[in-house]
Design a protein around this motif. Structure first.
Motif, PDB file in Angstrom:
ATOM      1  N   TRP A 118     -17.929  13.511 -51.104  1.00  0.00           N
ATOM      2  CA  TRP A 118     -17.454  12.199 -51.533  1.00  0.00           C
ATOM      3  C   TRP A 118     -17.475  12.127 -53.053  1.00  0.00           C
ATOM      4  CZ3 TRP A 118     -16.046   8.049 -48.352  1.00  0.00           C
ATOM      5  CH2 TRP A 118     -16.222   8.271 -46.993  1.00  0.00           C
ATOM      6  N   ASN A 119     -16.356  11.693 -53.614  1.00  0.00           N
ATOM      7  CA  ASN A 119     -16.250  11.474 -55.049  1.00  0.00           C
ATOM      8  C   ASN A 119     -15.791  10.036 -55.222  1.00  0.00           C
ATOM      9  OD1 ASN A 119     -15.904  11.619 -57.803  1.00  0.00           O
ATOM     10  ND2 ASN A 119     -14.015  12.801 -57.690  1.00  0.00           N
ATOM     11  N   SER A 120     -16.637   9.214 -55.820  1.00  0.00           N
ATOM     12  CA  SER A 120     -16.267   7.814 -56.006  1.00  0.00           C
ATOM     13  C   SER A 120     -16.776   7.341 -57.353  1.00  0.00           C
ATOM     14  CB  SER A 120     -16.851   6.946 -54.886  1.00  0.00           C
ATOM     15  OG  SER A 120     -18.265   7.001 -54.912  1.00  0.00           O
ATOM     16  N   GLY A 121     -16.217   6.236 -57.801  1.00  0.00           N
ATOM     17  CA  GLY A 121     -16.661   5.702 -59.073  1.00  0.00           C
ATOM     18  C   GLY A 121     -15.944   4.435 -59.455  1.00  0.00           C
ATOM     19  N   VAL A 122     -16.300   3.948 -60.615  1.00  0.00           N
ATOM     20  CA  VAL A 122     -15.716   2.736 -61.177  1.00  0.00           C
ATOM     21  C   VAL A 122     -15.160   3.098 -62.546  1.00  0.00           C
ATOM     22  CG1 VAL A 122     -16.188   0.396 -62.005  1.00  0.00           C
ATOM     23  CG2 VAL A 122     -17.322   1.245 -59.938  1.00  0.00           C
ATOM     24  N   VAL A 123     -13.940   2.637 -62.821  1.00  0.00           N
ATOM     25  CA  VAL A 123     -13.271   2.910 -64.085  1.00  0.00           C
ATOM     26  C   VAL A 123     -12.996   1.567 -64.768  1.00  0.00           C
ATOM     27  CG1 VAL A 123     -11.289   4.030 -65.167  1.00  0.00           C
ATOM     28  CG2 VAL A 123     -12.176   4.917 -62.995  1.00  0.00           C
ATOM     29  N   THR A 124     -13.259   1.503 -66.064  1.00  0.00           N
ATOM     30  CA  THR A 124     -13.049   0.263 -66.804  1.00  0.00           C
ATOM     31  C   THR A 124     -12.257   0.538 -68.084  1.00  0.00           C
ATOM     32  OG1 THR A 124     -15.139   0.516 -68.000  1.00  0.00           O
ATOM     33  CG2 THR A 124     -15.204  -0.779 -65.969  1.00  0.00           C
ATOM     34  N   GLY A 125     -11.785  -0.534 -68.692  1.00  0.00           N
ATOM     35  CA  GLY A 125     -11.144  -0.457 -70.002  1.00  0.00           C
ATOM     36  C   GLY A 125      -9.921   0.445 -70.040  1.00  0.00           C
ATOM     37  N   ASP A 126      -9.751   1.101 -71.169  1.00  0.00           N
ATOM     38  CA  ASP A 126      -8.587   1.959 -71.386  1.00  0.00           C
ATOM     39  C   ASP A 126      -8.560   3.155 -70.438  1.00  0.00           C
ATOM     40  OD1 ASP A 126      -7.760   0.286 -73.417  1.00  0.00           O
ATOM     41  OD2 ASP A 126      -8.674   1.508 -75.003  1.00  0.00           O
ATOM     42  N   ALA A 127      -9.714   3.517 -69.886  1.00  0.00           N
ATOM     43  CA  ALA A 127      -9.782   4.656 -68.964  1.00  0.00           C
ATOM     44  C   ALA A 127      -9.004   4.382 -67.675  1.00  0.00           C
ATOM     45  CB  ALA A 127     -11.233   4.999 -68.648  1.00  0.00           C
ATOM     46  N   ILE A 128      -8.760   3.100 -67.350  1.00  0.00           N
ATOM     47  CA  ILE A 128      -7.986   2.768 -66.146  1.00  0.00           C
ATOM     48  C   ILE A 128      -6.570   3.330 -66.270  1.00  0.00           C
ATOM     49  CG2 ILE A 128      -7.018   0.913 -64.729  1.00  0.00           C
ATOM     50  CD1 ILE A 128      -9.493  -0.779 -65.501  1.00  0.00           C
ATOM     51  N   TYR A 129      -5.964   3.168 -67.443  1.00  0.00           N
ATOM     52  CA  TYR A 129      -4.616   3.698 -67.648  1.00  0.00           C
ATOM     53  C   TYR A 129      -4.592   5.206 -67.424  1.00  0.00           C
ATOM     54  CZ  TYR A 129      -0.543   5.626 -69.914  1.00  0.00           C
ATOM     55  OH  TYR A 129       0.584   6.364 -70.171  1.00  0.00           O
ATOM     56  N   THR A 130      -5.489   5.910 -68.056  1.00  0.00           N
ATOM     57  CA  THR A 130      -5.524   7.369 -67.939  1.00  0.00           C
ATOM     58  C   THR A 130      -5.756   7.798 -66.489  1.00  0.00           C
ATOM     59  OG1 THR A 130      -6.401   7.512 -70.186  1.00  0.00           O
ATOM     60  CG2 THR A 130      -6.654   9.460 -68.789  1.00  0.00           C
ATOM     61  N   PHE A 131      -6.700   7.141 -65.827  1.00  0.00           N
ATOM     62  CA  PHE A 131      -6.998   7.461 -64.436  1.00  0.00           C
ATOM     63  C   PHE A 131      -5.766   7.259 -63.555  1.00  0.00           C
ATOM     64  CE2 PHE A 131      -8.259   6.313 -60.158  1.00  0.00           C
ATOM     65  CZ  PHE A 131      -9.163   7.312 -59.823  1.00  0.00           C
ATOM     66  N   GLU A 183      -0.637  13.217 -55.057  1.00  0.00           N
ATOM     67  CA  GLU A 183      -1.647  12.667 -54.151  1.00  0.00           C
ATOM     68  C   GLU A 183      -1.238  11.304 -53.595  1.00  0.00           C
ATOM     69  OE1 GLU A 183      -6.380  12.854 -54.061  1.00  0.00           O
ATOM     70  OE2 GLU A 183      -5.488  12.441 -56.002  1.00  0.00           O
ATOM     71  N   ASP A 184      -1.465  11.104 -52.295  1.00  0.00           N
ATOM     72  CA  ASP A 184      -1.226   9.814 -51.681  1.00  0.00           C
ATOM     73  C   ASP A 184      -2.367   8.860 -52.036  1.00  0.00           C
ATOM     74  OD1 ASP A 184       1.014  10.899 -50.577  1.00  0.00           O
ATOM     75  OD2 ASP A 184       0.477  10.478 -48.506  1.00  0.00           O
ATOM     76  N   MET A 185      -2.041   7.565 -52.087  1.00  0.00           N
ATOM     77  CA  MET A 185      -3.011   6.533 -52.425  1.00  0.00           C
ATOM     78  C   MET A 185      -3.105   5.522 -51.298  1.00  0.00           C
ATOM     79  SD  MET A 185      -1.481   6.121 -56.216  1.00  0.00           S
ATOM     80  CE  MET A 185      -0.003   7.008 -55.707  1.00  0.00           C
ATOM     81  N   ILE A 186      -4.309   5.028 -51.073  1.00  0.00           N
ATOM     82  CA  ILE A 186      -4.556   4.002 -50.067  1.00  0.00           C
ATOM     83  C   ILE A 186      -5.078   2.757 -50.775  1.00  0.00           C
ATOM     84  CG2 ILE A 186      -5.872   3.358 -48.021  1.00  0.00           C
ATOM     85  CD1 ILE A 186      -6.365   6.359 -47.567  1.00  0.00           C
ATOM     86  N   PHE A 187      -4.493   1.625 -50.442  1.00  0.00           N
ATOM     87  CA  PHE A 187      -4.947   0.333 -50.949  1.00  0.00           C
ATOM     88  C   PHE A 187      -5.125  -0.599 -49.755  1.00  0.00           C
ATOM     89  CE2 PHE A 187      -2.483   2.174 -54.383  1.00  0.00           C
ATOM     90  CZ  PHE A 187      -3.150   1.795 -55.546  1.00  0.00           C
ATOM     91  N   HIS A 188      -5.854  -1.678 -49.928  1.00  0.00           N
ATOM     92  CA  HIS A 188      -5.870  -2.775 -48.961  1.00  0.00           C
ATOM     93  C   HIS A 188      -5.232  -3.946 -49.693  1.00  0.00           C
ATOM     94  CE1 HIS A 188      -7.086  -4.910 -45.391  1.00  0.00           C
ATOM     95  NE2 HIS A 188      -7.372  -5.933 -46.179  1.00  0.00           N
ATOM     96  N   LYS A 226      -2.586   6.898 -64.414  1.00  0.00           N
ATOM     97  CA  LYS A 226      -1.475   7.755 -64.827  1.00  0.00           C
ATOM     98  C   LYS A 226      -1.631   9.127 -64.185  1.00  0.00           C
ATOM     99  CE  LYS A 226       0.854   9.511 -68.991  1.00  0.00           C
ATOM    100  NZ  LYS A 226       0.759  10.947 -68.748  1.00  0.00           N
ATOM    101  N   ASP A 227      -2.841   9.679 -64.228  1.00  0.00           N
ATOM    102  CA  ASP A 227      -3.093  10.992 -63.622  1.00  0.00           C
ATOM    103  C   ASP A 227      -2.844  10.974 -62.116  1.00  0.00           C
ATOM    104  OD1 ASP A 227      -3.736  11.962 -66.124  1.00  0.00           O
ATOM    105  OD2 ASP A 227      -5.911  11.969 -65.769  1.00  0.00           O
ATOM    106  N   VAL A 228      -3.322   9.940 -61.441  1.00  0.00           N
ATOM    107  CA  VAL A 228      -3.124   9.848 -59.987  1.00  0.00           C
ATOM    108  C   VAL A 228      -1.646   9.655 -59.659  1.00  0.00           C
ATOM    109  CG1 VAL A 228      -3.617   8.494 -57.901  1.00  0.00           C
ATOM    110  CG2 VAL A 228      -5.457   8.987 -59.517  1.00  0.00           C
ATOM    111  N   VAL A 260       4.444   3.602 -60.838  1.00  0.00           N
ATOM    112  CA  VAL A 260       4.170   2.950 -59.553  1.00  0.00           C
ATOM    113  C   VAL A 260       5.431   2.966 -58.688  1.00  0.00           C
ATOM    114  CG1 VAL A 260       3.712   0.709 -58.466  1.00  0.00           C
ATOM    115  CG2 VAL A 260       2.222   1.538 -60.307  1.00  0.00           C
ATOM    116  N   PHE A 261       6.564   2.622 -59.279  1.00  0.00           N
ATOM    117  CA  PHE A 261       7.797   2.600 -58.493  1.00  0.00           C
ATOM    118  C   PHE A 261       8.205   3.997 -58.030  1.00  0.00           C
ATOM    119  CE2 PHE A 261       8.053  -1.782 -59.422  1.00  0.00           C
ATOM    120  CZ  PHE A 261       8.824  -2.304 -58.400  1.00  0.00           C
TER     121      PHE A 261
END
Length: 160
Positions: free
Chosen positions: A32-45, A54-59, A47-49, A79-80
């Motif tokens: 398991w790899n999990s974490g919390v991303v904040t600030g400018d790191a959200i964009y980088t995270f 890789e497929d993404m799952i949201f609720h 963008k990479d995903v 995103v589009f």
């Protein structure tokens, strides 16, 4: 496949709220790899995903994706592109479609072993149904309704 969730200030007046953080979870080879991303790191995270395959799952992906694109407009085309490639999956929609296929609607509530009431299609409802975990106490303690209180703090300063 990676599960992603955003947390925001409370929604007020139908306006997209400010983004506070993004949490993620990914399982690879039983690790398991999990974490919390904040600030400018959200964009980088993100963008990479989004640029990966890789497929993404949201609720309730529509909410998370609007929050991400509104708060970080540079993610909009990525995103589009991921949507066009069917790489974004929504557990809310999937469960709703499953309930409809079984002759129901998915509406209503369920009661956990501790007597907590959770909406069947909510994240808490699906967590209870499929994992047997009652996460409704998080809501009662107000954690999920107070992200604005930690928005200016480093994640290492947040209460458990």
């Amino acid at each position: 496949m990676i599960a992603i969730d955003t947390e925001t200030f409370l929604i007020k007046g139908g306006v997209v709220p400010p983004l506070v953080c993004l949490s993620y979870c990914k399982v690879e080879k039983n690790v398991w790899n999990s974490g919390v991303v904040t600030g400018d790191a959200i964009y980088t995270f993100m963008k990479d995903v989004l640029e990966s395959d890789e497929d993404m799952i949201f609720h309730s992906a529509s909410f998370d994706l609007v929050v991400l694109c509104y708060n970080i407009p540079a993610l909009f085309p990525l995103v589009f592109e991921a949507l066009e490639k069917n790489r974004i999956h929504d557990t809310f929609i999937n469960e709703k479609l499953y309930k409809i296929s079984q002759g129901g609607t998915g509406a209503g509530i369920t009661i956990t072993d501790d007597g907590n009431r959770v909406a069947k299609l909510s994240l808490a409802g699906l967590t209870w149904k499929y994992l047997g975990l009652d996460i409704s106490e998080d809501t009662k303690r107000g954690v999920r309704y107070n992200y604005d209180a930690v928005s200016e703090k480093n994640v290492t300063e947040w209460d458990e």
